[in-house]
Design a protein around this motif. Structure first.
Motif, mmCIF file in Angstrom:
data_model
loop_
_atom_site.group_PDB
_atom_site.id
_atom_site.type_symbol
_atom_site.label_atom_id
_atom_site.label_comp_id
_atom_site.label_asym_id
_atom_site.label_seq_id
_atom_site.Cartn_x
_atom_site.Cartn_y
_atom_site.Cartn_z
ATOM 1 N N ILE A 141 0.815 -1.221 0.000
ATOM 2 C CA ILE A 141 0.000 0.000 0.000
ATOM 3 C C ILE A 141 0.849 1.273 0.000
ATOM 4 C CG2 ILE A 141 -1.660 1.331 1.377
ATOM 5 C CD1 ILE A 141 -2.961 -1.327 2.133
ATOM 6 N N ASP B 163 -7.975 2.943 2.062
ATOM 7 C CA ASP B 163 -6.907 2.059 2.526
ATOM 8 C C ASP B 163 -7.545 0.891 3.283
ATOM 9 O OD1 ASP B 163 -4.852 0.830 3.944
ATOM 10 O OD2 ASP B 163 -3.791 2.695 4.367
ATOM 11 N N TYR C 115 -6.270 -3.506 6.657
ATOM 12 C CA TYR C 115 -6.662 -4.451 7.725
ATOM 13 C C TYR C 115 -7.960 -5.198 7.401
ATOM 14 C CZ TYR C 115 -2.919 -2.076 10.070
ATOM 15 O OH TYR C 115 -1.666 -1.584 10.377
ATOM 16 N N SER D 202 -3.460 -5.015 0.604
ATOM 17 C CA SER D 202 -2.114 -5.511 0.840
ATOM 18 C C SER D 202 -2.144 -6.956 1.333
ATOM 19 C CB SER D 202 -1.475 -4.633 1.913
ATOM 20 O OG SER D 202 -0.192 -5.068 2.199
ATOM 21 N N SER E 258 0.267 -7.656 3.275
ATOM 22 C CA SER E 258 1.151 -7.475 4.437
ATOM 23 C C SER E 258 0.562 -8.017 5.727
ATOM 24 C CB SER E 258 1.448 -5.987 4.647
ATOM 25 O OG SER E 258 2.390 -5.544 3.726
ATOM 26 N N LYS E 259 -0.585 -7.471 6.134
ATOM 27 C CA LYS E 259 -1.146 -7.846 7.434
ATOM 28 C C LYS E 259 -2.009 -9.087 7.302
ATOM 29 C CE LYS E 259 0.855 -4.148 8.705
ATOM 30 N NZ LYS E 259 0.790 -3.053 9.611
ATOM 31 N N ARG F 230 6.586 -8.035 0.559
ATOM 32 C CA ARG F 230 6.050 -6.924 -0.226
ATOM 33 C C ARG F 230 5.160 -7.393 -1.365
ATOM 34 N NH1 ARG F 230 5.361 -4.121 2.893
ATOM 35 N NH2 ARG F 230 5.061 -2.335 1.551
HETATM 36 N N1 PLP Z 1 -1.967 1.274 5.626
HETATM 37 C C1 PLP Z 1 -2.084 1.230 6.954
HETATM 38 C C2 PLP Z 1 -3.300 1.814 7.593
HETATM 39 C C3 PLP Z 1 -1.085 0.653 7.734
HETATM 40 O O1 PLP Z 1 -1.219 0.628 9.068
HETATM 41 C C4 PLP Z 1 0.057 0.098 7.091
HETATM 42 C C5 PLP Z 1 1.139 -0.497 7.877
HETATM 43 O O2 PLP Z 1 1.224 -0.485 9.055
HETATM 44 C C6 PLP Z 1 0.124 0.164 5.709
HETATM 45 C C7 PLP Z 1 -0.902 0.751 5.005
HETATM 46 C C8 PLP Z 1 1.309 -0.375 4.973
HETATM 47 O O3 PLP Z 1 0.931 -1.405 4.116
HETATM 48 P P1 PLP Z 1 1.969 -2.106 3.143
HETATM 49 O O4 PLP Z 1 2.831 -3.014 3.972
HETATM 50 O O5 PLP Z 1 1.133 -2.843 2.165
HETATM 51 O O6 PLP Z 1 2.782 -1.018 2.494
#
Ligand code: PLP
Length: 399
Positions: free
Chosen positions: A104, A201, A204, A232, A234-235, A243
Motif C-alpha cells: 500500500i 486504505d 486491515y 495488501s 502485508s497484514k 512486499r
Molecule cells: N496502511 C495502513 C493503515 C497501515 O497501518 C500500514 C502499515 O502499518 C500500511 C498501510 C502499509 O501497508 P503495506 O505493507 O502494504 O505497504
C-alpha cells in the motif's frame, strides 16, 4: 548542489516511529536488565505459513527450468484472476481493474505523483496512519482534518469545505475501529455529490469479523465511480517482509490531463512503466498460494490469533477500569487515558516496561489515547496480560 523539496523539513522532524525507537533504545541503555513488553508493534509476529513458502519456492524453482524475466507491469493474470475470485465476486470489480503492487505505501505514493501538485485540497482523518499526512505535506497540498472522535464512534464526518480527494481507512489504524456499511455509504454519496475521489486504505480488511463492516468499499453501490482501493498481503497474509499488494482502479475513475478526460488506470500504467518493472514472479506465486484454500485457512488462523490477543488486551484494560475501543475488526486497541499521551507513553515504558504508541503521534485528535497492538506472539500473551494488570488504575485511568 541541488535544491531539495522544502516540504521535507515539515515531515522529517515529526516522524513518529524513529521517536518511539529512540525512546526504547534510551530506556534499554539505562535499564539493560529490564525486559520491554512491546505492544507498540504494527508488524506481524507469526511465521509465514508453509503453503505460502512452498508457493514462493516453487516459483523460484520454475525460474530454474525456463527463463522468466520481466512480468506484466499490472501483475500476472493468474494472481489478478484469483484476487477477483476471492475478494470481488459480488462486486462490480473486474480483473482488468486489479493491479498488483508491492504494497500500500508504494501505491499511495505512486497515486500521489499522478495528481497535480500544490492546487489540490485533501481531507485526512485525524488520528491516522502518518503516511497520508506526510505525503500530502511533501506534495504541498492543502490539508483538511477530519477529526475522529469518541462521540462520533471514530467515524469521520464529511467536511464542509470543498476537497478534491479524501483518504479513508477501515478498519483504522490507530483507533482499531471500523466503518459500517452506513458510514461508507455516506462517504460514497458525498464523493458523488461533490465530485471528489476516495482513496480507500483497506490494509486491515482481513481482520473484519462484524457483518455490518464491508470488506471492500465496492460493496457500496456506486463506489466504483468514486473510489480507488488499496489492499495488501502485508497484514492479512504476513507479507510485510515480502512486499505484495493490489490496487483497485475501476475503469470508470477518470481525471483531467491537460483538460482532457482520461481514465486513471491508463495514466497509472504510464507512470508504472516509467517507474518499475513489476513485482517478482516468486512473490506473486506466493500470493497465489496464499489465496488457495490451504493458504486462506492458515491466514485466518493467524489473524484470529492476533485478534484474540487484541481482545484479551482490551478486556484486561477494561477490567482495570480503562475505556478502550477497537480490537474487534482490527488488531489495535485504542485506550483512553488521562492527560498527555506522550506522558502516559513514558509512564508505561518507564514504570511498567510496556511499549505503546501515543495517540498524539497519529494526529492532534489522538491526544488522550494510546494504541496497543495485538500483533504479538501468542506465547508472550499471558506475560503481557500479567504486566498490564499491574498498571495503577487510580493514577492512570479515566472512564
Ligand atoms: N496502511 C495502513 C493503515 C497501515 O497501518 C500500514 C502499515 O502499518 C500500511 C498501510 C502499509 O501497508 P503495506 O505493507 O502494504 O505497504
Amino acid at each position: 548542489m541541488v535544491d531539495l523539496n522544502k516540504n521535507l523539513s515539515f515531515v522529517s522532524k515529526t516522524y513518529l516511529y524513529p521517536k518511539i525507537e529512540q525512546a526504547c533504545l534510551d530506556f534499554q541503555k539505562n535499564n539493560p536488565n529490564k525486559k520491554i513488553y512491546n505492544l507498540g508493534v504494527g508488524d506481524i509476529s507469526l511465521p509465514l505459513p508453509s503453503s505460502v513458502q512452498e508457493g514462493i519456492i516453487n516459483g523460484v524453482k520454475e525460474m530454474g527450468t525456463r527463463p522468466i524475466g520481466y512480468g506484466p507491469p499490472e501483475g500476472y493474470l493468474f494472481l489478478r484472476e484469483k484476487i477477483q475470485e476471492v475478494f470481488y465476486q459480488n462486486t462490480p470489480i473486474a480483473i482488468k481493474d486489479i493491479i498488483i503492487t508491492d504494497g500500500i505505501n508504494g501505491s499511495i505514493c505512486a497515486i500521489d505523483t499522478l495528481l497535480e501538485k500544490n492546487h489540490h485540497t485533501v481531507a485526512i482523518m485525524d488520528p491516522a496512519y502518518p503516511l497520508y499526512r506526510d505525503l500530502s505535506t511533501l506534495s504541498g497540498r492543502k490539508i483538511i482534518s477530519l477529526p475522529l472522535e469518541e462521540k462520533n464512534h471514530f467515524i469521520p464526518i464529511p467536511p464542509k469545505e470543498r476537497v478534491d480527494f479524501v483518504y479513508l481507512c477501515s478498519p483504522m489504524n490507530p483507533t482499531g475501529t471500523a466503518m459500517t456499511r452506513d458510514a461508507l455509504r455516506m462517504w460514497v454519496d458525498w464523493a458523488k455529490k461533490h465530485q471528489a475521489l476516495i482513496f480507500f486504505d483497506a490494509a486491515y480488511n482481513g481482520f473484519i469479523r462484524s457483518s455490518d463492516v464491508p470488506k471492500t468499499i465496492y460493496e457500496i453501490e456506486g463506489a466504483q465511480d468514486v473510489a480507488i482501493e488499496f489492499c495488501s498481503f502485508s497484514k492479512a497474509f504476513g507479507f510485510t517482509g515480502l512486499r505484495l499488494g493490489y490496487t483497485i482502479i475501476p475503469q470508470s475513475i477518470r481525471g483531467f490531463l491537460q483538460k482532457e478526460s482520461v481514465d486513471f488506470q491508463s495514466v497509472w500504467n504510464i507512470d508504472q512503466n516509467i517507474r518499475e518493472n513489476g513485482i517478482s514472479y516468486p512473490i506473486q506465486k506466493g500470493g497465489y498460494s496464499a489465496l488457495q484454500p490451504e493458504g486462506l485457512k492458515a491466514a485466518k488462523e493467524q489473524l484470529d490469533k492476533y485478534l484474540k490477543s487484541a481482545s484479551s488486551i482490551k478486556q484486561t484494560l477494561e477490567n482495570q477500569g480503562f475505556c478502550c475501543f477497537g480490537g474487534t475488526d482490527c488488531p489495535f486497541v485504542f485506550c483512553k487515558i488521562a492527560g498527555s499521551s506522550w506522558d502516559f507513553f513514558n509512564k508505561l515504558l518507564h514504570e511498567y516496561q510496556i511499549l505503546t504508541i501515543p495517540g498524539q503521534g497519529f494526529g492532534k485528535y489522538g491526544e488522550g489515547f494510546v494504541r496497543l497492538s495485538g500483533f504479538l506472539s501468542p506465547k508472550d500473551l499471558p506475560e503481557v496480560l500479567e504486566q498490564l494488570r499491574k498498571i495503577e488504575v487510580i493514577t492512570c485511568a479515566m472512564n
